[in-house]
Design an enzyme around this catalytic site. Structure first.
Site, mmCIF file in Angstrom:
data_model
loop_
_atom_site.group_PDB
_atom_site.id
_atom_site.type_symbol
_atom_site.label_atom_id
_atom_site.label_comp_id
_atom_site.label_asym_id
_atom_site.label_seq_id
_atom_site.Cartn_x
_atom_site.Cartn_y
_atom_site.Cartn_z
ATOM 1 N N ILE A 13 -4.252 -9.853 -13.482
ATOM 2 C CA ILE A 13 -2.937 -10.750 -13.841
ATOM 3 C C ILE A 13 -4.034 -11.365 -14.493
ATOM 4 O O ILE A 13 -2.683 -12.342 -15.276
ATOM 5 C CB ILE A 13 -3.194 -11.007 -12.554
ATOM 6 C CG1 ILE A 13 -2.729 -10.324 -11.391
ATOM 7 C CG2 ILE A 13 -2.092 -12.882 -12.489
ATOM 8 C CD1 ILE A 13 -2.731 -10.900 -9.852
ATOM 9 N N GLN A 74 -8.341 -17.403 -11.255
ATOM 10 C CA GLN A 74 -8.085 -16.330 -10.936
ATOM 11 C C GLN A 74 -9.532 -15.683 -11.272
ATOM 12 O O GLN A 74 -8.877 -14.138 -9.918
ATOM 13 C CB GLN A 74 -6.476 -15.543 -12.392
ATOM 14 C CG GLN A 74 -5.335 -16.682 -12.894
ATOM 15 C CD GLN A 74 -4.819 -16.599 -11.856
ATOM 16 O OE1 GLN A 74 -4.130 -15.806 -10.752
ATOM 17 N NE2 GLN A 74 -4.275 -17.982 -11.824
ATOM 18 N N SER A 79 -11.258 -7.964 -2.651
ATOM 19 C CA SER A 79 -10.096 -6.900 -2.024
ATOM 20 C C SER A 79 -10.663 -6.654 -0.783
ATOM 21 O O SER A 79 -11.613 -7.472 -0.284
ATOM 22 C CB SER A 79 -11.312 -5.381 -2.297
ATOM 23 O OG SER A 79 -11.736 -4.390 -1.723
ATOM 24 N N SER A 118 -3.868 -15.712 -1.205
ATOM 25 C CA SER A 118 -3.104 -14.071 -1.015
ATOM 26 C C SER A 118 -2.146 -13.847 0.041
ATOM 27 O O SER A 118 -3.181 -14.737 0.826
ATOM 28 C CB SER A 118 -4.752 -13.637 -0.649
ATOM 29 O OG SER A 118 -4.564 -12.198 0.117
ATOM 30 N N SER A 119 -2.037 -13.707 0.425
ATOM 31 C CA SER A 119 -1.316 -13.055 1.465
ATOM 32 C C SER A 119 -1.727 -12.718 2.605
ATOM 33 O O SER A 119 -0.720 -12.563 3.740
ATOM 34 C CB SER A 119 0.150 -11.766 1.133
ATOM 35 O OG SER A 119 -0.343 -10.629 0.998
ATOM 36 N N TYR A 142 -12.501 -11.592 3.138
ATOM 37 C CA TYR A 142 -11.504 -12.010 1.710
ATOM 38 C C TYR A 142 -10.253 -12.969 2.467
ATOM 39 O O TYR A 142 -10.409 -13.635 1.619
ATOM 40 C CB TYR A 142 -10.538 -10.662 1.427
ATOM 41 C CG TYR A 142 -10.109 -10.750 0.015
ATOM 42 C CD1 TYR A 142 -10.297 -11.224 -1.336
ATOM 43 C CD2 TYR A 142 -8.644 -10.865 -0.013
ATOM 44 C CE1 TYR A 142 -9.047 -11.688 -2.133
ATOM 45 C CE2 TYR A 142 -7.612 -10.948 -0.710
ATOM 46 C CZ TYR A 142 -8.772 -10.952 -1.834
ATOM 47 O OH TYR A 142 -7.226 -11.269 -3.382
ATOM 48 N N ASN A 171 0.381 -8.456 -3.070
ATOM 49 C CA ASN A 171 0.424 -6.997 -3.836
ATOM 50 C C ASN A 171 0.884 -6.976 -4.907
ATOM 51 O O ASN A 171 2.359 -6.215 -5.274
ATOM 52 C CB ASN A 171 0.740 -6.184 -2.326
ATOM 53 C CG ASN A 171 0.081 -6.087 -1.248
ATOM 54 O OD1 ASN A 171 0.271 -6.949 -0.232
ATOM 55 N ND2 ASN A 171 -0.807 -4.835 -0.846
ATOM 56 N N ARG A 210 4.852 -3.559 3.030
ATOM 57 C CA ARG A 210 3.632 -4.188 1.585
ATOM 58 C C ARG A 210 5.397 -5.241 0.791
ATOM 59 O O ARG A 210 6.541 -4.301 0.659
ATOM 60 C CB ARG A 210 3.122 -4.235 0.435
ATOM 61 C CG ARG A 210 1.855 -3.560 1.681
ATOM 62 C CD ARG A 210 0.814 -5.203 1.852
ATOM 63 N NE ARG A 210 -0.547 -4.096 2.740
ATOM 64 C CZ ARG A 210 -0.802 -3.819 3.894
ATOM 65 N NH1 ARG A 210 0.557 -4.046 4.808
ATOM 66 N NH2 ARG A 210 -1.715 -4.042 3.991
ATOM 67 N N ASP A 272 -7.324 -4.074 8.139
ATOM 68 C CA ASP A 272 -5.908 -3.718 6.877
ATOM 69 C C ASP A 272 -4.847 -4.029 7.800
ATOM 70 O O ASP A 272 -4.959 -4.826 8.892
ATOM 71 C CB ASP A 272 -5.875 -2.531 6.858
ATOM 72 C CG ASP A 272 -4.315 -1.687 5.760
ATOM 73 O OD1 ASP A 272 -5.050 -2.617 5.114
ATOM 74 O OD2 ASP A 272 -3.971 -1.067 6.255
HETATM 75 C C1 UD1 Z 1 -4.683 -7.456 0.275
HETATM 76 C C2 UD1 Z 1 -3.492 -8.277 0.562
HETATM 77 C C3 UD1 Z 1 -3.072 -9.117 -0.551
HETATM 78 C C4 UD1 Z 1 -4.878 -8.760 -1.561
HETATM 79 C C5 UD1 Z 1 -4.979 -7.849 -2.394
HETATM 80 C C6 UD1 Z 1 -6.867 -7.722 -2.822
HETATM 81 C C7 UD1 Z 1 -2.464 -8.376 2.521
HETATM 82 C C8 UD1 Z 1 -0.730 -8.400 3.244
HETATM 83 N N1 UD1 Z 1 -2.531 -7.988 0.524
HETATM 84 O O1 UD1 Z 1 -3.351 -5.793 -0.762
HETATM 85 O O2 UD1 Z 1 -2.390 -9.986 -1.195
HETATM 86 O O3 UD1 Z 1 -4.093 -9.866 -3.338
HETATM 87 O O4 UD1 Z 1 -5.411 -7.743 -0.420
HETATM 88 O O5 UD1 Z 1 -6.935 -6.477 -3.127
HETATM 89 O O6 UD1 Z 1 -3.049 -8.413 2.841
HETATM 90 N N2 UD1 Z 1 -3.991 2.310 1.172
HETATM 91 C C9 UD1 Z 1 -3.668 3.884 0.938
HETATM 92 N N3 UD1 Z 1 -4.436 4.599 0.062
HETATM 93 C C10 UD1 Z 1 -5.009 3.921 -0.630
HETATM 94 C C11 UD1 Z 1 -5.553 2.549 -1.128
HETATM 95 C C12 UD1 Z 1 -4.622 1.306 -0.400
HETATM 96 O O7 UD1 Z 1 -2.985 4.402 2.074
HETATM 97 O O8 UD1 Z 1 -5.673 4.770 -1.728
HETATM 98 C C13 UD1 Z 1 -3.048 1.483 1.562
HETATM 99 C C14 UD1 Z 1 -4.078 -0.157 2.038
HETATM 100 O O9 UD1 Z 1 -4.751 0.117 3.669
HETATM 101 C C15 UD1 Z 1 -3.012 -0.274 3.059
HETATM 102 C C16 UD1 Z 1 -2.053 -0.498 1.287
HETATM 103 O O10 UD1 Z 1 -2.767 0.309 0.786
HETATM 104 O O11 UD1 Z 1 -2.449 0.060 3.815
HETATM 105 C C17 UD1 Z 1 -2.288 -1.534 0.907
HETATM 106 O O12 UD1 Z 1 -2.868 -1.548 0.065
HETATM 107 P P1 UD1 Z 1 -4.009 -2.405 -1.559
HETATM 108 O O13 UD1 Z 1 -3.088 -2.233 -2.505
HETATM 109 O O14 UD1 Z 1 -5.868 -1.704 -1.143
HETATM 110 O O15 UD1 Z 1 -3.601 -4.143 -1.189
HETATM 111 P P2 UD1 Z 1 -4.066 -4.827 0.346
HETATM 112 O O16 UD1 Z 1 -5.254 -4.550 1.272
HETATM 113 O O17 UD1 Z 1 -2.566 -4.850 1.512
#
Ligand code: UD1
Length: 315
Positions: A13, A74, A79, A118-119, A142, A171, A210, A272
């Protein structure tokens, strides 16, 4: 022309913020410890001054903010699972560095600090969409560290009169998001796997949702937060305002890419959140923010980047 410090400017970002600031004719300095950022993200911006160092070192933070009018903070270890695994390292990067930067900004007479929130702060509250008046409920180190950061922002505004704004991101995705770590954002992971026709992992049943936000929208929101008169001391969601499940995301991306791979389902990740969707009314009101690029268009641009430049960058 103004002078900006972008902390974490060599990251995903941060480097997009640098692009837009340079395009608008501002002077830009970057402070980055290169733990997750990469020098190559800035190689096309020779005008940007680069300082390598750790903001958890107060002397470095002081040097970084010197003569800056705006600080876009930033830098973070961004993570959820990484913070679950190593809460001390992520606290160091996400909390200690933030406090130092605030002290340094206050002492240097910075006009405004804009902080990447962060959300994840909202946690698993059942109400959707999530609005800023809702109580926070952090489910991971986090998330807690980001809540501490935004509360420090507000405290510095109240206590010392330093103008601060927290932009809570939902996200964020787009070109330059690093797909190569086990902690990478899911869209970058899906894009690279599907382009190689490998099966990506879905953690849980894939029905978690998301509010994926294309990075151009975030850049616009942050730059608006720098000079919106009523934004100081506020926490503001910057997002798209929609939501999509991971299963739906997977299907959409597979079709866009023309891949045939099936996902592999595994256990849910600890910490999560189930559902995430932003109410963006406050951003619309205080920042006159409106998403410029839709989720679908952002996804097309992102896939295209991983197909071309991304493949070259990771080769
Ligand atoms: C979270 C925060 C977001 C923050 C980010 C930093 C929430 C709602 N969001 O994102 O604001 O900036 O952390 O990293 O808490 N997943 C899979 N397969 C993969 C990778 C991820 O299924 O290979 C799933 C995760 O379990 C999750 C979703 O995809 O349910 C999104 O994951 P990710 O992109 O890592 O972001 P968040 O953890 O949601």
């Amino acid at each position: 022309m103004s002078v900006f410090l972008v902390t974490g400017g060599a990251g995903f970002i941060g480097s997009h913020l640098c692009d837009e600031l340079v395009r608008r004719g501002h002077r830009v300095r970057v402070a980055d410890n290169l733990i997750t950022g990469k020098r190559t993200n800035l190689q096309h911006l020779s005008q940007v001054e680069f300082l390598e160092g750790d903001l958890a070192d107060l002397a470095f933070a002081q040097r970084a903010v010197e003569s800056c009018e705006f600080v876009l903070h930033q830098a973070a270890i961004p993570s959820v699972p990484r913070s679950v695994k190593d809460p001390i390292a992520s606290n160091h990067a996400n909390v200690n560095a933030t406090l130092n930067l605030l002290v340094a900004s206050r002492d240097a007479g910075v006009k405004r600090v804009v902080f990447a929130g962060s959300s994840s702060a909202y946690g698993d509250t059942p109400t959707l969409p999530k609005h800023e008046e809702m109580p926070t409920n952090p489910l991971s180190p986090y998330a807690l560290q980001k809540v501490v950061g935004e509360q420090y922002m507000q405290l510095f505004t109240r206590l010392y009169g330093l103008e601060t704004v927290t932009t809570r991101y939902f996200n964020v995705f787009g070109p330059r998001q690093d797909p190569s770590s086990p902690y990478s954002g899911v869209i970058s992971v899906f894009a690279t796997a599907l382009l190689e026709n490998r099966s990506p992992d879905i953690y849980g049943d894939g029905e978690q949702t998301r509010d994926f936000t294309y990075v151009v929208n975030v850049v616009d929101g942050v730059l608006r937060a720098c000079d919106a008169p009523q934004a100081s001391g506020e926490i503001i969601n910057v997002a798209t305002g929609g939501r999509i499940s991971l299963n739906e995301l997977f299907r959409t991306m597979r079709e866009l890419i023309g891949a045939t791979a099936e996902p592999t389902y595994g256990p849910s990740r600890p910490g999560d959140v189930r559902d995430s969707q932003a109410d963006i009314a406050k951003a619309q009101r205080l920042l006159r923010y409106q998403p410029i690029v839709s989720f679908e268009e952002g996804l097309r641009r992102t896939v295209e980047w991983y197909r071309t430049a991304g493949a070259a960058a990771t080769a």
